[in-house]
Motif scaffolding. Sequence first.
Motif, PDB file in Angstrom:
ATOM      1  N   MET A   1       0.839  -1.195   0.000  1.00 36.89           N
ATOM      2  CA  MET A   1       0.000   0.000   0.000  1.00 36.89           C
ATOM      3  C   MET A   1       0.874   1.245   0.000  1.00 36.89           C
ATOM      4  N   ALA A   2       0.530   2.222  -0.846  1.00 34.92           N
ATOM      5  CA  ALA A   2       1.332   3.429  -0.974  1.00 34.92           C
ATOM      6  C   ALA A   2       1.362   4.224   0.323  1.00 34.92           C
ATOM      7  N   LYS A   3       2.523   4.822   0.596  1.00 37.15           N
ATOM      8  CA  LYS A   3       2.692   5.708   1.726  1.00 37.15           C
ATOM      9  C   LYS A   3       2.746   7.129   1.191  1.00 37.15           C
ATOM     10  N   THR A   4       1.820   7.960   1.646  1.00 40.20           N
ATOM     11  CA  THR A   4       1.715   9.317   1.107  1.00 40.20           C
ATOM     12  C   THR A   4       2.162  10.350   2.139  1.00 40.20           C
ATOM     13  N   VAL A   5       3.112  11.185   1.740  1.00 40.39           N
ATOM     14  CA  VAL A   5       3.541  12.314   2.563  1.00 40.39           C
ATOM     15  C   VAL A   5       3.037  13.579   1.890  1.00 40.39           C
ATOM     16  N   VAL A   6       2.198  14.320   2.582  1.00 42.62           N
ATOM     17  CA  VAL A   6       1.674  15.578   2.068  1.00 42.62           C
ATOM     18  C   VAL A   6       2.446  16.719   2.723  1.00 42.62           C
ATOM     19  N   ILE A   7       2.978  17.596   1.904  1.00 42.47           N
ATOM     20  CA  ILE A   7       3.739  18.753   2.392  1.00 42.47           C
ATOM     21  C   ILE A   7       2.986  20.015   2.012  1.00 42.47           C
ATOM     22  N   LEU A   8       2.671  20.824   2.998  1.00 38.59           N
ATOM     23  CA  LEU A   8       1.957  22.077   2.762  1.00 38.59           C
ATOM     24  C   LEU A   8       2.954  23.230   2.802  1.00 38.59           C
ATOM     25  N   GLY A   9       3.137  23.890   1.659  1.00 36.79           N
ATOM     26  CA  GLY A   9       4.055  25.017   1.595  1.00 36.79           C
ATOM     27  C   GLY A   9       5.140  24.802   0.566  1.00 36.79           C
TER      28      GLY A   9
END
Length: 389
Positions: A1-9
Motif C-alpha cells: 500500500m502506498a505511503k503518502t507524505v503531504v507537504i503544505l508550503g
Amino acid sequence: MAKTVVILGGAYAGVSLAHRLLKQTKPHVKDLKVILVSKNSHFYWNMASVRAIVPGALKEEQYSIPIEPGFAKYGPDSFEFVVGTAEGIDLEGKTVRVSVAAAEGKAAAGERAIAYDHLVLATGTRSVDAAMPWKAAGSGAEVLAVVAGLQERVRAAKHIVVAGAGTTGCEVAAELAYAYGKASKAKPEDRKEIVLLSGDPGVLGGDSLASSVAAELAKLGVETRPSSRVTGSRALEDGRTEVSLAGGDALATDLYLPTMGMAPNTEYVPPALLTERGFVDVDEAFRAKAAGAGDVWAAGDVVWKPRGSFVLTDKQAAGVAKNIDLALRGKPPVPVKTLPIDVMMVATGPERGAGRLGSVKVFSVFVYLIKGKTLGTQRLAGFVDGSAF
C-alpha cells in the motif's frame, strides 16, 4: 500500500523536504508518494526581495521560477504538485482540505480532500502588510506584480521611509541607499533621501551587531531615527503617506515601506497544534506536540523556533525528512539538530555587511561573500530542481 507524505508550503522548507524524501527515502521506500501543496506556483527567493524592489537590480528569474518543472524527473507515481491553499486538517481522518486553484490544461478550481500518512506543515509566515514583498503572499503572478509595482514607486520617490530596523528593514534601507542615497553613485537628480525608523533605541533590537550595522548604514547615507515607533499611517491627498509616531510626531514621505510584523500562515491548523502566538508547537523531533497528531510534522518559519532563519529552516527540513524516513521504516524519530550557536548576517548593500557567529563578530567581506554579493540567488535553481540536496 502506498505511503503518502503531504507537504503544505512551497517555499524553502517544503520544496527542500520534498526533494530530500524523493531522493533519499524513495529508493528504499518504493511505494512512497510525495504531494506538495503550494499557494504559489513559483518558488520565491524572498531573501532577495530587499534588492528586487530596486529597479534594474535583479531580473525576475533571479528570484522567482516555476516549482513544478523541478520535480518532473520523479514521475507522477512518485510526486504530485498541487497549486492550492490548505483550508483545514482532519487529524482523525488524516486528510487535508485544499482549495485548488484553476490552472491551464488542468482540472478546474475546486475543493479537494487529500489523504496522508504523514503531513508536514511548512506554510511559513507572511508580512502583516500584504502590499510588501518580504514574504510571498499569493500566486506567482501576484508576487511579481507587487515587486514590479514597488519598483515603479521607488523609481518615482524622492523621499522613502523604511519602518522597522530588524534585519529586513536594515537591508531594505541599505539597498535603497546604495542605489540612490547621498553617498551613492547615482546622478544628483536621481538621489533619494532614505530614512530608517527604529522603534528601539538602536537597530536590530539592541543586538551586539547593532553598532556595526548602524555604522554601515551611516556610510551609505541612511538617516536612522531611533526610538521612533510607528503607530499608524494614512494616505495624503497629494499621493504621499503620513507616518504617525508614538509621542505625536509625524512625517510625510513619497514612499512608506513597513518591514515590521510577521504573521504565521496557520489559519487552517487546528488550534490544539498551535502555540499562544499561533505558530505550530513541536517537540525536539519537530513533530506536533498535540495528542492525535503523531504523524504531523512542521519546519521553517511556521514554527519560529527559535526564530525565522534560512539556515535554521534548511536544518529543520533536513531533520524532518530524516525523521519521516525513520517513521516509514518503523523506527523512532531523533532530535533535530540545527545550529550550536546563534548566527546573524546582515547585508548592507551588495558590497558590505556585518555579522556574528555567536558572540564573535566576522569581517564585512565574509558577510559580503556569504550573503550580500548575491543574497543567495545563485542557489535558487538548485533548490527547485533538487540538485542542492
